[in-house]
Scaffold this active site. Structure first.
Site, PDB file in Angstrom:
ATOM      1  N   LYS A  11      17.230  51.479  10.055  1.00 33.60           N
ATOM      2  CA  LYS A  11      17.354  52.532   9.046  1.00 33.60           C
ATOM      3  C   LYS A  11      18.668  52.412   8.270  1.00 33.60           C
ATOM      4  O   LYS A  11      19.604  51.730   8.715  1.00 33.60           O
ATOM      5  CB  LYS A  11      17.260  53.898   9.735  1.00 33.60           C
ATOM      6  CG  LYS A  11      15.895  54.146  10.379  1.00 33.60           C
ATOM      7  CD  LYS A  11      15.776  55.565  10.909  1.00 33.60           C
ATOM      8  CE  LYS A  11      14.365  55.844  11.423  1.00 33.60           C
ATOM      9  NZ  LYS A  11      14.160  57.265  11.766  1.00 33.60           N
ATOM     10  N   TYR A  51       5.410  58.089   6.420  1.00 27.96           N
ATOM     11  CA  TYR A  51       5.624  59.335   7.154  1.00 27.96           C
ATOM     12  C   TYR A  51       4.573  60.383   6.757  1.00 27.96           C
ATOM     13  O   TYR A  51       4.889  61.580   6.670  1.00 27.96           O
ATOM     14  CB  TYR A  51       7.036  59.860   6.913  1.00 27.96           C
ATOM     15  CG  TYR A  51       8.112  59.078   7.664  1.00 27.96           C
ATOM     16  CD1 TYR A  51       7.982  58.796   9.025  1.00 27.96           C
ATOM     17  CD2 TYR A  51       9.268  58.645   7.021  1.00 27.96           C
ATOM     18  CE1 TYR A  51       8.965  58.087   9.718  1.00 27.96           C
ATOM     19  CE2 TYR A  51      10.263  57.949   7.710  1.00 27.96           C
ATOM     20  CZ  TYR A  51      10.103  57.673   9.049  1.00 27.96           C
ATOM     21  OH  TYR A  51      11.074  56.984   9.742  1.00 27.96           O
ATOM     22  N   ASN A 114      18.716  57.973  13.409  1.00 24.02           N
ATOM     23  CA  ASN A 114      18.466  57.491  14.781  1.00 24.02           C
ATOM     24  C   ASN A 114      18.188  55.992  14.855  1.00 24.02           C
ATOM     25  O   ASN A 114      17.444  55.526  15.701  1.00 24.02           O
ATOM     26  CB  ASN A 114      17.367  58.332  15.444  1.00 24.02           C
ATOM     27  CG  ASN A 114      16.074  58.299  14.659  1.00 24.02           C
ATOM     28  OD1 ASN A 114      15.969  57.599  13.662  1.00 24.02           O
ATOM     29  ND2 ASN A 114      15.079  59.045  15.112  1.00 24.02           N
ATOM     30  N   HIS A 117      13.229  52.735  13.347  1.00 29.25           N
ATOM     31  CA  HIS A 117      11.832  53.167  13.447  1.00 29.25           C
ATOM     32  C   HIS A 117      11.106  52.112  14.260  1.00 29.25           C
ATOM     33  O   HIS A 117      11.372  50.915  14.094  1.00 29.25           O
ATOM     34  CB  HIS A 117      11.184  53.272  12.061  1.00 29.25           C
ATOM     35  CG  HIS A 117       9.689  53.345  12.158  1.00 29.25           C
ATOM     36  ND1 HIS A 117       9.027  54.523  12.422  1.00 29.25           N
ATOM     37  CD2 HIS A 117       8.733  52.379  12.111  1.00 29.25           C
ATOM     38  CE1 HIS A 117       7.726  54.286  12.507  1.00 29.25           C
ATOM     39  NE2 HIS A 117       7.521  52.985  12.320  1.00 29.25           N
ATOM     40  N   GLU A 128       1.458  49.359   9.806  1.00 35.81           N
ATOM     41  CA  GLU A 128       2.853  49.300   9.347  1.00 35.81           C
ATOM     42  C   GLU A 128       3.280  47.868   9.038  1.00 35.81           C
ATOM     43  O   GLU A 128       4.033  47.627   8.092  1.00 35.81           O
ATOM     44  CB  GLU A 128       3.763  49.949  10.393  1.00 35.81           C
ATOM     45  CG  GLU A 128       3.529  51.458  10.461  1.00 35.81           C
ATOM     46  CD  GLU A 128       4.300  52.159  11.575  1.00 35.81           C
ATOM     47  OE1 GLU A 128       5.023  51.487  12.335  1.00 35.81           O
ATOM     48  OE2 GLU A 128       4.158  53.393  11.666  1.00 35.81           O
TER      49      GLU A 128
HETATM   50  P1  TYD Z   1       8.548  60.899  14.534  1.00 40.31           P
HETATM   51  O1  TYD Z   1       7.431  60.031  14.045  1.00 40.31           O
HETATM   52  O2  TYD Z   1       8.227  62.231  15.135  1.00 40.31           O
HETATM   53  O3  TYD Z   1       9.486  60.150  15.618  1.00 40.31           O
HETATM   54  P2  TYD Z   1       9.805  58.618  15.943  1.00 40.31           P
HETATM   55  O4  TYD Z   1      10.695  58.064  14.841  1.00 40.31           O
HETATM   56  O5  TYD Z   1      10.538  58.680  17.255  1.00 40.31           O
HETATM   57  O6  TYD Z   1       8.499  57.893  16.029  1.00 40.31           O
HETATM   58  O7  TYD Z   1       9.544  61.191  13.323  1.00 40.31           O
HETATM   59  C1  TYD Z   1       9.833  60.191  12.378  1.00 40.31           C
HETATM   60  C2  TYD Z   1      11.232  60.384  11.896  1.00 40.31           C
HETATM   61  O8  TYD Z   1      11.367  61.646  11.268  1.00 40.31           O
HETATM   62  C3  TYD Z   1      12.290  60.367  12.969  1.00 40.31           C
HETATM   63  O9  TYD Z   1      12.658  59.075  13.386  1.00 40.31           O
HETATM   64  C4  TYD Z   1      13.410  61.085  12.299  1.00 40.31           C
HETATM   65  C5  TYD Z   1      12.704  62.096  11.413  1.00 40.31           C
HETATM   66  N1  TYD Z   1      12.737  63.460  11.993  1.00 40.31           N
HETATM   67  C6  TYD Z   1      13.650  64.366  11.484  1.00 40.31           C
HETATM   68  O10 TYD Z   1      14.434  64.043  10.576  1.00 40.31           O
HETATM   69  N2  TYD Z   1      13.683  65.633  12.018  1.00 40.31           N
HETATM   70  C7  TYD Z   1      12.839  66.007  13.018  1.00 40.31           C
HETATM   71  O11 TYD Z   1      12.902  67.183  13.467  1.00 40.31           O
HETATM   72  C8  TYD Z   1      11.905  65.059  13.540  1.00 40.31           C
HETATM   73  C9  TYD Z   1      10.951  65.439  14.641  1.00 40.31           C
HETATM   74  C10 TYD Z   1      11.882  63.805  12.993  1.00 40.31           C
END
Ligand code: TYD
Length: 155
Positions: A11, A51, A114, A117, A128
């Protein structure tokens, strides 16, 4: 032998923090094969698709902005059960909840910034990989070291 390919995005937070090489190295050290690798600038259209399950969530505009802040690095990683392995390596979504030893647990304090992805299942991995790579950008090169990574039956 369930050899899979999975999609990882490094990211913008990872690009900005100059962690591209370090995070790729974690996957390489694990034994995952880099089958595709490129930098790309994401836009509204690709993020609305990527998303789609989150477009109605209040944090979606902020998520989109964070994913367009700089280019991302897209990786196609291959290995036996690679989809699950990479998800485990990433750890739970929120870096504050992710255990040390996971990528998010070691590098992130955020539920949005974080680091990576990672595709969450076979269907999403296939979709994807198609979304981020043209077929000719994914390479099925043979790794002579596979014998030191796996047993003959892939165990
Ligand atoms: P998600 O698909 O729920 O998680 P992951 O990346 O672990 O598969 O969410 C996608 C992305 O959305 C996540 O990496 C970061 C963002 N996100 C937020 O910004 N706030 C939130 O409350 C959540 C649940 C996700």
């Amino acid at each position: 032998m369930n050899v899979e390919k999975t999609l990882v995005l490094l990211k913008p937070c990872t690009v900005q923090r100059a962690l591209i090489g370090e995070i790729i190295q974690i996957f390489e050290k694990k034994g995952l094969r880099v089958a595709g690798l490129k930098m790309m600038q994401l836009d509204d259209a690709i993020l609305a698709e990527h998303y789609a399950h989150l477009v109605d969530r209040p944090f979606f505009p902020g998520l989109k902005a964070s994913m367009m802040a700089t280019p991302v690095v897209a990786l196609a990683l291959e290995g036996v059960e690679a989809i699950e392995v990479v998800r485990q390596m990433a750890g739970p979504t929120n870096g504050r909840k992710a255990l040390p030893g996971t990528i998010r647990g070691d590098y992130s304090m955020s539920g949005q910034q974080n680091i990576v992805h990672a595709s969450d299942g076979p269907e999403s991995a296939a979709a994807e990989l198609r979304r981020f790579f043209r077929p000719e950008e994914i390479f099925d090169w043979e790794n002579p070291l596979d014998r030191s990574l796996y047993s003959d039956d892939g165990c």
